[in-house]
Design an enzyme around this catalytic site. Sequence first.
Site, PDB file in Angstrom:
ATOM      1  CG  ASN A  76      34.004  44.313  39.785  1.00 22.24           C
ATOM      2  OD1 ASN A  76      32.925  44.432  40.373  1.00 22.24           O
ATOM      3  ND2 ASN A  76      34.240  43.365  38.882  1.00 22.24           N
ATOM      4  CD1 TRP A  77      34.187  47.823  45.397  1.00 23.51           C
ATOM      5  CD2 TRP A  77      32.431  48.212  46.733  1.00 23.51           C
ATOM      6  NE1 TRP A  77      34.371  49.044  45.991  1.00 23.51           N
ATOM      7  CE2 TRP A  77      33.306  49.305  46.822  1.00 23.51           C
ATOM      8  CE3 TRP A  77      31.253  48.234  47.477  1.00 23.51           C
ATOM      9  CZ2 TRP A  77      33.046  50.414  47.615  1.00 23.51           C
ATOM     10  CZ3 TRP A  77      30.983  49.327  48.277  1.00 23.51           C
ATOM     11  CH2 TRP A  77      31.878  50.411  48.341  1.00 23.51           C
ATOM     12  CE  LYS A  78      35.433  40.391  40.707  1.00 14.95           C
ATOM     13  NZ  LYS A  78      36.251  39.245  40.333  1.00 14.95           N
ATOM     14  CG  HIS A  98      33.840  40.982  35.227  1.00 20.36           C
ATOM     15  ND1 HIS A  98      33.945  39.671  35.641  1.00 20.36           N
ATOM     16  CD2 HIS A  98      34.816  41.664  35.859  1.00 20.36           C
ATOM     17  CE1 HIS A  98      34.946  39.580  36.509  1.00 20.36           C
ATOM     18  NE2 HIS A  98      35.496  40.783  36.649  1.00 20.36           N
ATOM     19  CD  GLU A 137      33.731  37.461  38.505  1.00 20.43           C
ATOM     20  OE1 GLU A 137      33.038  38.378  38.964  1.00 20.43           O
ATOM     21  OE2 GLU A 137      34.914  37.261  38.845  1.00 20.43           O
ATOM     22  CD  GLU A 183      38.992  42.278  35.184  1.00 20.68           C
ATOM     23  OE1 GLU A 183      39.343  42.926  36.159  1.00 20.68           O
ATOM     24  OE2 GLU A 183      37.916  41.653  35.132  1.00 20.68           O
ATOM     25  N   GLY A 215      40.834  36.392  40.978  1.00 15.23           N
ATOM     26  CA  GLY A 215      40.494  35.770  42.255  1.00 15.23           C
ATOM     27  C   GLY A 215      41.329  34.556  42.600  1.00 15.23           C
ATOM     28  CB  SER A 236      45.571  38.094  41.517  1.00 14.46           C
ATOM     29  OG  SER A 236      44.612  37.055  41.603  1.00 14.46           O
ATOM     30  N   GLY A 272      39.526  43.621  42.145  1.00 13.60           N
ATOM     31  CA  GLY A 272      38.431  42.900  42.803  1.00 13.60           C
ATOM     32  C   GLY A 272      38.673  42.821  44.301  1.00 13.60           C
ATOM     33  N   GLY A 273      39.210  41.701  44.765  1.00 13.34           N
ATOM     34  CA  GLY A 273      39.372  41.451  46.200  1.00 13.34           C
ATOM     35  C   GLY A 273      40.062  42.574  46.958  1.00 13.34           C
TER      36      GLY A 273
END
Length: 256
Positions: free
Chosen positions: A9-11, A99, A101, A172, A178, A218, A239-240
């Site tokens: 998930n590149w956001k 998600h 977010e 999640e 993050g 993470s 993510g990251g």
Amino acid sequence: MRKKIVAGNWKMNTGIQDARTLVDGILNDLPQLASHQQVVFCPPYIHISRVNGQIQDSGKAQVFCGAQNCHDKASGAFTGEISIPMLKEIGVTHVIIGHSERRQYFAESHDFLKSKVDALVEAGMQVIFCCGEPLEVREAESQNDFVAQQLKDSLMHLNAEVLQNQVIIAYEPIWAIGTGKTASSNQAQEMHAFIRALLATHYGEDTANEISILYGGSCNAANAAELFACPDVDGGLIGGAALKAETFLPIIQALS
Ligand code: 13P
């Protein structure tokens, strides 16, 4: 056999050139995937067509392009939104729904998520349904009830066949997203086993055993192998660490 999946998930990250380099870097060094393994890229909408083109050009099977969100209506006066038929037309097969977010910053309700789930299922798409508790809920040890409610409110109205064929669940915990604070493999396994047991009660064990439940928060090259070794953890939503080939590839390699 249930699928083992690593989804990135590149956001809201990457420009055009970075996206191209990232996908090329991953596809060039992608390990041979077993028939039950899949990789999904979920870039920002504007990169989807190009990323999908790169996947097609590579000839790699079991690699898919997903979206990070969608609207529940097929078309209409919804300024700034993207519909499921639009995504399907450019080759999207998977869509992340719910998600934290989106729930937190865009106030997406259980009902809206349910409606998106229904529209995706109707369109024959794969739903990556996110759930997970905030820190205060974990500290109060109410995470099971919290996650069960999210699943009951927006997902568990589906029938067993649809759930089995079109739904991937991603657990999640919000406190791990993050933050560099990964859930321990015990915490992840406990929650994934709880989710599978909840599905088994509602749908029967055979269906529950076919559902892929991914961990997100993470997850990185250093902890993926331990997390993915848990019996109920079927891969990760990343993510990251999905933003660089050198950090994403080892996570794919950690799939069993
Ligand atoms: P991080 O891997 O950056 O913690 O993000 C997880 C996530 O939210 C994936 O959807």
